[in-house]
Design an enzyme around this catalytic site. Structure first.
Site, PDB file in Angstrom:
ATOM      1  N   CYS A  50     -12.797  -9.407 -10.683  1.00  0.00           N
ATOM      2  CA  CYS A  50     -12.357  -9.433  -9.664  1.00  0.00           C
ATOM      3  C   CYS A  50     -12.682  -9.019  -8.778  1.00  0.00           C
ATOM      4  O   CYS A  50     -14.105  -7.770  -8.862  1.00  0.00           O
ATOM      5  CB  CYS A  50     -10.813  -9.264  -9.085  1.00  0.00           C
ATOM      6  SG  CYS A  50     -10.456  -9.166  -6.996  1.00  0.00           S
ATOM      7  N   ASP A  52     -12.206  -6.253  -6.503  1.00  0.00           N
ATOM      8  CA  ASP A  52     -12.535  -4.867  -6.240  1.00  0.00           C
ATOM      9  C   ASP A  52     -12.831  -4.333  -6.490  1.00  0.00           C
ATOM     10  O   ASP A  52     -13.652  -4.283  -7.746  1.00  0.00           O
ATOM     11  CB  ASP A  52     -10.683  -5.352  -7.429  1.00  0.00           C
ATOM     12  CG  ASP A  52     -10.163  -3.967  -6.820  1.00  0.00           C
ATOM     13  OD1 ASP A  52     -10.467  -2.967  -6.545  1.00  0.00           O
ATOM     14  OD2 ASP A  52      -8.784  -4.023  -6.865  1.00  0.00           O
ATOM     15  N   ARG A  54     -12.737  -1.057  -7.284  1.00  0.00           N
ATOM     16  CA  ARG A  54     -12.033  -0.728  -8.867  1.00  0.00           C
ATOM     17  C   ARG A  54     -11.983  -1.020 -10.102  1.00  0.00           C
ATOM     18  O   ARG A  54     -12.363  -0.520 -11.276  1.00  0.00           O
ATOM     19  CB  ARG A  54      -9.944  -0.153  -8.683  1.00  0.00           C
ATOM     20  CG  ARG A  54     -10.227   0.776  -7.615  1.00  0.00           C
ATOM     21  CD  ARG A  54      -8.973   0.676  -7.560  1.00  0.00           C
ATOM     22  NE  ARG A  54      -8.320  -0.621  -7.123  1.00  0.00           N
ATOM     23  CZ  ARG A  54      -7.056  -1.251  -7.080  1.00  0.00           C
ATOM     24  NH1 ARG A  54      -6.184  -0.045  -7.341  1.00  0.00           N
ATOM     25  NH2 ARG A  54      -6.293  -2.644  -6.942  1.00  0.00           N
ATOM     26  N   HIS A 106      -7.504  -7.407 -13.477  1.00  0.00           N
ATOM     27  CA  HIS A 106      -6.367  -6.317 -14.094  1.00  0.00           C
ATOM     28  C   HIS A 106      -5.156  -6.716 -13.233  1.00  0.00           C
ATOM     29  O   HIS A 106      -5.335  -7.289 -12.344  1.00  0.00           O
ATOM     30  CB  HIS A 106      -7.767  -5.541 -12.614  1.00  0.00           C
ATOM     31  CG  HIS A 106      -6.815  -5.854 -11.416  1.00  0.00           C
ATOM     32  ND1 HIS A 106      -7.109  -5.260 -10.194  1.00  0.00           N
ATOM     33  CD2 HIS A 106      -8.816  -6.992 -10.185  1.00  0.00           C
ATOM     34  CE1 HIS A 106      -7.225  -5.252  -8.908  1.00  0.00           C
ATOM     35  NE2 HIS A 106      -8.077  -6.239  -9.177  1.00  0.00           N
ATOM     36  N   CYS A 109      -3.880  -6.409  -9.259  1.00  0.00           N
ATOM     37  CA  CYS A 109      -4.929  -7.416  -8.043  1.00  0.00           C
ATOM     38  C   CYS A 109      -4.088  -7.890  -6.952  1.00  0.00           C
ATOM     39  O   CYS A 109      -3.105  -8.529  -6.956  1.00  0.00           O
ATOM     40  CB  CYS A 109      -4.891  -8.664  -9.205  1.00  0.00           C
ATOM     41  SG  CYS A 109      -6.019 -10.032  -8.004  1.00  0.00           S
TER      42      CYS A 109
HETATM   43 CO    CO Z   1      -8.359  -8.420  -7.569  1.00  0.00          CO
END
Ligand code: CO
Length: 231
Positions: A50, A52, A54, A106, A109
């Site tokens: 992803c 993302d 993090r 994750h 998400c």
């Molecule tokens: Co995500």
């Protein structure tokens, strides 16, 4: 307003300073590090994760530059119409000859969460439609769970679906047909504690693919035009 721009520039320039420091530190610990990297990359792994912030791919699996080929998008999706992802996949499998493809989702998400609701978010709603389809296909299981458990479970189911999607591609099936060693794995990362869990859905041969999605090699040879692996 002036203060804002000065502050913004300082923020950006800090990244360039960080880069100088990082490069110098690398050279000090290993003087040939960048010379080696400049010649060739030999990653054994393709990471599909992803976007993302993090979930920084290399960091969470302890790999250095040159060791992980990476594709990231919202909610780590593998879509058969996404030339970006498919191009990365083809290059990784046919040129770099990676041995493992890891789909790593994750928990928490945002893309998966958005796909469970009915709010409009813009263009991304089209991207997330496939994940909404996964939600609908498993609605009985998911609706029986608490909201948070259902959300986490859909994050897992999404990873499993993307592993399946990879196994349906021509790139992967042609590699298996050639006898190339290639395994696809589904993992999920917990942002809250930094740990990855193996979902144990690895596939490594055409026999792991639903027969409806297995490509018939003889049909390719029978076609009148010159066959290519990415047509
Ligand atoms: Co995500």
């Amino acid at each position: 307003m002036k203060c804002f721009w000065v502050k913004a520039m300082c923020g950006i320039e800090k990244l360039l300073e960080n880069n100088q420091l990082w490069a110098e530190t690398k050279c000090q610990s290993d003087p040939d590090f960048f010379k080696r990297l400049a010649n060739q990359q030999h990653p054994e792994y393709l990471w599909i994760g992803c976007s993302d912030s993090r979930v920084p791919a290399n960091d969470i699996v302890g790999l250095e530059p040159g060791e992980l080929f990476v594709h990231r998008n919202i909610a780590n999706a593998v879509q058969s119409t996404d030339f970006n992802c498919l191009s990365v996949l083809q290059y990784a499998v046919e040129v770099l000859k990676v041995k493992h493809i890891i789909v790593c989702g994750h928990y928490g998400c945002g893309g998966v969460q958005a796909s469970m609701g009915n709010d409009e978010h813009g263009l991304v709603d089209n991207w997330l439609r496939q994940i909404k389809n996964i939600y609908v296909a498993h609605r009985a299981e998911l609706d029986a769970l608490s909201e948070n458990q259902g959300f986490n479970r859909l994050c897992e189911l999404n990873v499993m679906a993307q592993v399946d999607n990879l196994a349906k591609t021509k790139v992967v099936q042609h590699a298996w047909e050639r006898g190339q060693e290639l395994q696809i794995h589904g993992w999920i990362y917990a942002v809250g504690n930094g740990q990855i869990q193996n979902l144990n859905v690895s596939v490594s041969s055409i026999y792991d693919v639903d027969p409806a999605y297995r490509l018939n090699p003889t049909s390719r040879q029978a076609r009148p035009t010159v066959a290519s692996t990415n047509e």
